[in-house]
Design a protein around this motif. Structure first.
Motif, mmCIF file in Angstrom:
data_model
loop_
_atom_site.group_PDB
_atom_site.id
_atom_site.type_symbol
_atom_site.label_atom_id
_atom_site.label_comp_id
_atom_site.label_asym_id
_atom_site.label_seq_id
_atom_site.Cartn_x
_atom_site.Cartn_y
_atom_site.Cartn_z
ATOM 1 N N UNK C 41 39.975 35.969 34.515
ATOM 2 C CA UNK C 41 39.016 35.662 33.156
ATOM 3 C C UNK C 41 38.539 36.471 32.912
ATOM 4 N N UNK C 42 37.571 36.815 33.469
ATOM 5 C CA UNK C 42 37.302 38.432 32.881
ATOM 6 C C UNK C 42 38.491 39.431 32.124
ATOM 7 N N UNK C 43 39.862 39.210 32.758
ATOM 8 C CA UNK C 43 40.278 40.250 32.455
ATOM 9 C C UNK C 43 41.563 40.372 31.121
ATOM 10 N N UNK C 44 40.845 38.373 30.900
ATOM 11 C CA UNK C 44 41.242 37.582 29.532
ATOM 12 C C UNK C 44 43.852 37.686 30.469
ATOM 13 N N UNK C 45 43.219 37.425 31.654
ATOM 14 C CA UNK C 45 44.515 37.145 32.508
ATOM 15 C C UNK C 45 45.939 37.957 31.962
ATOM 16 N N UNK C 50 45.814 42.893 35.346
ATOM 17 C CA UNK C 50 45.230 42.601 37.028
ATOM 18 C C UNK C 50 46.252 43.121 37.801
ATOM 19 N N UNK C 51 47.451 43.207 37.502
ATOM 20 C CA UNK C 51 48.758 43.337 38.619
ATOM 21 C C UNK C 51 47.904 44.809 39.219
ATOM 22 N N UNK C 123 46.740 36.576 40.505
ATOM 23 C CA UNK C 123 47.347 37.798 40.134
ATOM 24 C C UNK C 123 48.050 38.516 39.922
ATOM 25 N N UNK C 124 49.278 38.115 39.806
ATOM 26 C CA UNK C 124 50.597 38.978 39.255
ATOM 27 C C UNK C 124 51.011 39.738 40.079
ATOM 28 N N UNK C 125 50.125 39.809 41.507
ATOM 29 C CA UNK C 125 50.392 40.766 41.671
ATOM 30 C C UNK C 125 52.639 41.245 42.551
ATOM 31 N N UNK C 126 53.105 41.851 42.457
ATOM 32 C CA UNK C 126 54.469 42.205 43.075
ATOM 33 C C UNK C 126 55.077 40.790 43.997
ATOM 34 N N UNK C 127 56.272 40.314 44.101
ATOM 35 C CA UNK C 127 56.075 39.544 45.372
ATOM 36 C C UNK C 127 56.685 40.546 46.390
ATOM 37 N N UNK C 128 57.344 41.967 46.066
ATOM 38 C CA UNK C 128 57.949 42.664 47.289
ATOM 39 C C UNK C 128 57.221 43.527 48.383
ATOM 40 N N UNK C 129 55.229 43.343 47.104
ATOM 41 C CA UNK C 129 54.052 43.754 48.102
ATOM 42 C C UNK C 129 53.942 42.641 48.603
ATOM 43 N N UNK C 130 53.830 41.613 48.627
ATOM 44 C CA UNK C 130 52.840 40.476 49.568
ATOM 45 C C UNK C 130 53.068 40.795 50.963
ATOM 46 N N UNK C 131 54.224 41.515 51.872
ATOM 47 C CA UNK C 131 54.158 41.292 53.186
ATOM 48 C C UNK C 131 53.254 42.203 53.165
ATOM 49 N N UNK C 132 53.139 43.271 52.556
ATOM 50 C CA UNK C 132 52.319 44.585 52.949
ATOM 51 C C UNK C 132 50.617 43.861 53.167
#
Lengths: 247, 202, 225, 60
Positions: C41-45, C50-51, C123-132
């Protein structure tokens, strides 16, 4: 005096009080002389840095305070270990009295590092590896100070701070390494505040003098604070009453 | 060098907040002894018990104690567990594979073994702590105000347990305000400095 | 049997306590997602903003949620006297302490690792980074529980231990945060980041070998009151 | 001497503010430490002496 009896005698507060009396003055005078000579030498006689100009002269106060703030914490860790293993009263007192001095030196190192950053990088605060590990060290000191205030019983507070100081000492190298790795990675080739390129002797000699001076100051302040703590804790003993009466 | 005594205090001294609690206290407790520790509040009864148990370390002098069980003000009974679970945890802790059920029955908790302690009364919770006394099989018992929150039958139960333990060669040191009225009671009175040594009954 | 029995017995007790206080132990996880939404919310979405900050936000909030969960580690046993019984009876003390820390890690560190994909999603983190992210959380959070347990043991007997616990423990969490978040940031930039994960493992191993003994010493000290 | 005049020494080529700010604060902090200790020591002796006088008054 064989080491064994010295170690044993260190345990008796009265002997510590009398023995350390003269040392406070000796170290105090040496500290004043060394710091004045080193600072004047660094300020007036040492050459200015070709890149930074005269703001480089802040190194003669920033580096010594940074070094002594870390060694004071190491001293606290060692005192903690001695207290936990051999339960020596003097170690408890060192742990109780050295924190304020260490905290003020860390704050001073942080302040001088930040002020030095202004002419060098144009901002008062920069997340440089050195200033950041100084900041974390300052929080470690706050932790020690707050824990001692929070525990009412003196013996318990002493031993709790001993454990915390030990944990802190184990963590300092890890924090330093992780901060160095992380911040230097993200700031290509910033000018390192301390490990400057090979300094010519006329530049690092005053620095060495000041470092020696600040260690003498540590010795003097610590011993003076220790003597006061001994008086406080031995307040009801006969020899302290005589001292007070004679005053 | 385990003397026949279950507990030997020699030259025991302790100050708390600048006040001398006990000074140069010498005392022996042999198997079959029941010692009642009395004295005004803050005279160091709990501190003495905790020092013997090893919880408190700022005393001078020597303490030699047989394996002991210390029951303090708080019964060490978790309200979120049942009496059975509380005892089973305790048995695992001391490494004994005894069965907790008979001990729970002995202290009058038959039928309550599976109910969460938070639904039991304070008296019943203290009985769980008493069940542990039976299960622990430790020769020396250190009890701090064991009668608190217990009804009459509970207090009678404490007396029976102590008498039974003492008869089988155990020893009990009990800090209390009201005497338990047991037969062979030895008194150890802690109070102002001058009376602590005077009150020591060999 | 007895040495393993002590560890297993303590673990069994912790799980039974866990079952009874499920809701209370879920609070740190609820806090984690509440704080995540505040950041969003603070970042306005906006996804871009956010990423870039997602690794830092997630890791810092995992740190704080872990800190909140530390309250439950010794406080309840101290209040009902079981901690005193544990310190008196357990020989060696570090084994049941290790069991308690393991139980604490399961309902804090491990639970957050399992829920991390959800956090990465919002938080829209890229999917390929999820394993890390999952790997760093899995390897790093045990160190948080181990180091945090020392602080919890030191402050267990203090009435207002909460803020003090944060002051003692958060500076000690700095290396874990730096390597944890750092590894994820590097994964996002496509740089090789196994070195950071190995360093996290080193910190966890060091904590595993040293912390239980320090926690045992701290507990004995705290119970001297 | 790497400065011609005392004025140059003070100005330090536009970095004077920063350098003297650091050294000034350093002197304050160090002096603060020393004075605090001295003050606490005096306070201790004053309080101890007062306590002693009261004890003698009570026992007399």
């Amino acid at each position: 005096m064989p080491l064994k009896t010295l170690w044993h005698r260190m345990g008796s507060p009265r002997w510590m009080y009398q023995m350390s009396g003269s040392w406070v003055w000796v170290l105090g005078v040496m500290a004043t002389v060394l710091l004045i000579v080193g600072s004047l030498w660094g300020l007036a006689f040492a050459p200015a840095d070709y890149q930074q100009g005269n703001s480089f002269r802040i190194i003669y106060i920033h580096v010594p305070t940074a070094i002594v703030s870390q060694s004071t914490y190491m001293l606290l860790g060692a005192a903690g270990l001695v207290l936990l293993v051999w339960r020596m009263k003097v170690a408890d007192m060192v742990l109780a009295t050295a924190v304020p001095f260490g905290m003020s030196m860390t704050a001073l190192a942080l302040f001088t590092g930040a002020v030095w950053g202004k002419p060098t990088w144009g901002t008062w605060w920069v997340w440089d590896a050195r200033t950041t590990s100084m900041l974390v060290l300052l929080f470690l000191y706050f932790g020690l100070y707050a824990l001692r205030q929070a525990i009412p019983r003196q013996e318990t507070a002493g031993r709790a701070c001993a454990v915390l100081a030990l944990v802190g000492v184990i963590n300092i190298p890890i924090i330093k390494y992780s901060v160095d790795w992380w911040l230097t990675l993200h700031q290509p080739a910033t000018f390192k505040l301390t490990e400057a390129p090979a300094m010519p002797p006329e530049m690092w000699l005053p620095l060495a003098v000041n470092v020696l001076g600040i260690y003498c100051l540590l010795g003097a302040v610590l011993l003076a604070a220790l003597r006061l703590e001994i008086l406080r804790r031995e307040r009801d003993t006969q020899w302290v009453r005589e001292l007070v009466a004679a005053r | 060098m385990m003397t026949t005594h279950l507990l030997t205090l020699s030259g025991l001294a302790c100050q708390r907040e600048g006040r001398d609690l006990f000074d140069d206290l010498d005392y022996q407790v042999a198997p079959g002894d029941y010692v009642e520790l009395t004295g005004p509040n803050g005279s160091g009864k709990s501190t003495l018990l905790r020092s013997i148990a090893g919880l408190f370390a700022d005393y001078s002098g020597a303490i030699e104690a047989a394996p002991l069980l210390y029951v303090g003000h708080r019964p060490a009974v978790s309200p979120l567990l049942s009496p059975l679970d509380n005892c089973q945890w305790f048995l695992d802790l001391v490494g004994s594979d005894a069965d907790p059920l008979p001990a729970l029955a002995r202290v009058g908790l038959a039928g309550f073994e599976e109910i969460l302690c938070q639904q039991l009364s304070a008296g019943q919770q203290r009985r769980v702590a008493l069940a542990r006394l039976i299960l622990a099989q430790r020769p020396l018992w250190l009890l701090d105000e064991p009668l608190t929150a217990l009804d009459d039958s509970g207090q009678r139960l404490v007396c029976q347990l102590i008498e039974q333990h003492v008869e089988t060669g155990g020893a009990v040191v009990c800090a209390t305000h009201q005497s338990l009225g047991l037969s062979a009671t030895r008194a150890l009175v802690l109070g102002e400095r001058q009376s602590s040594t005077a009150g020591v009954v060999a | 049997m007895s040495v393993a029995g002590v560890f297993v017995g303590q673990l069994r007790r912790e799980f039974k306590l866990l079952l009874q206080s499920r809701e209370e132990l879920a609070n740190p996880l609820i806090f984690l997602f509440l704080a995540l939404t505040l950041f969003a919310l603070g970042g306005g979405g906006s996804p871009e903003m956010l990423r870039d900050f997602a690794p830092a936000i997630i890791w810092v909030l995992v740190l704080l949620a872990n800190l909140l969960a530390l309250e439950g580690l010794f406080r309840r046993d101290y209040d009902d006297g079981s901690l005193e019984m544990l310190v008196l009876m357990a020989e060696p003390l570090f084994l049941p302490v290790l069991a308690k820390i393991l139980a604490h890690w399961i309902y804090s560190g491990l639970a957050m690792t399992v829920l991390a994909p959800l956090a990465a999603l919002i938080l829209f983190l890229p999917a390929e980074v999820l394993p890390t992210l999952l790997l760093t959380l899995l390897v790093g959070t045990p160190a948080l529980s181990l180091i945090g347990a020392i602080g919890a043991a030191l402050t267990v007997s203090l009435r207002r231990g909460g803020v003090l616990l944060a002051l003692l423990v958060l500076p000690l969490y700095v290396p874990v945060l730096i390597f944890g978040a750092g590894a994820v940031v590097e994964a996002m930039a496509g740089i090789e980041n196994m070195a950071q994960i190995y360093w996290l493992l080193v910190i966890t191993m060091v904590a595993l070998t040293i912390a239980p003994f320090l926690v045992s010493a701290a507990l004995k000290i705290s119970l001297e009151q | 001497m790497s400065f011609e005049t005392f004025a140059d020494f003070l100005a330090m080529g536009k970095h004077g503010l920063y350098v003297w700010l650091c050294y000034g604060v350093a002197v304050l902090v160090i002096a603060g430490n020393v004075l605090a200790l001295r003050r606490q020591r005096r306070r201790f002796f004053r309080e101890a002496a007062a306590l002693q006088k009261r004890r003698e008054a009570d026992s007399a």
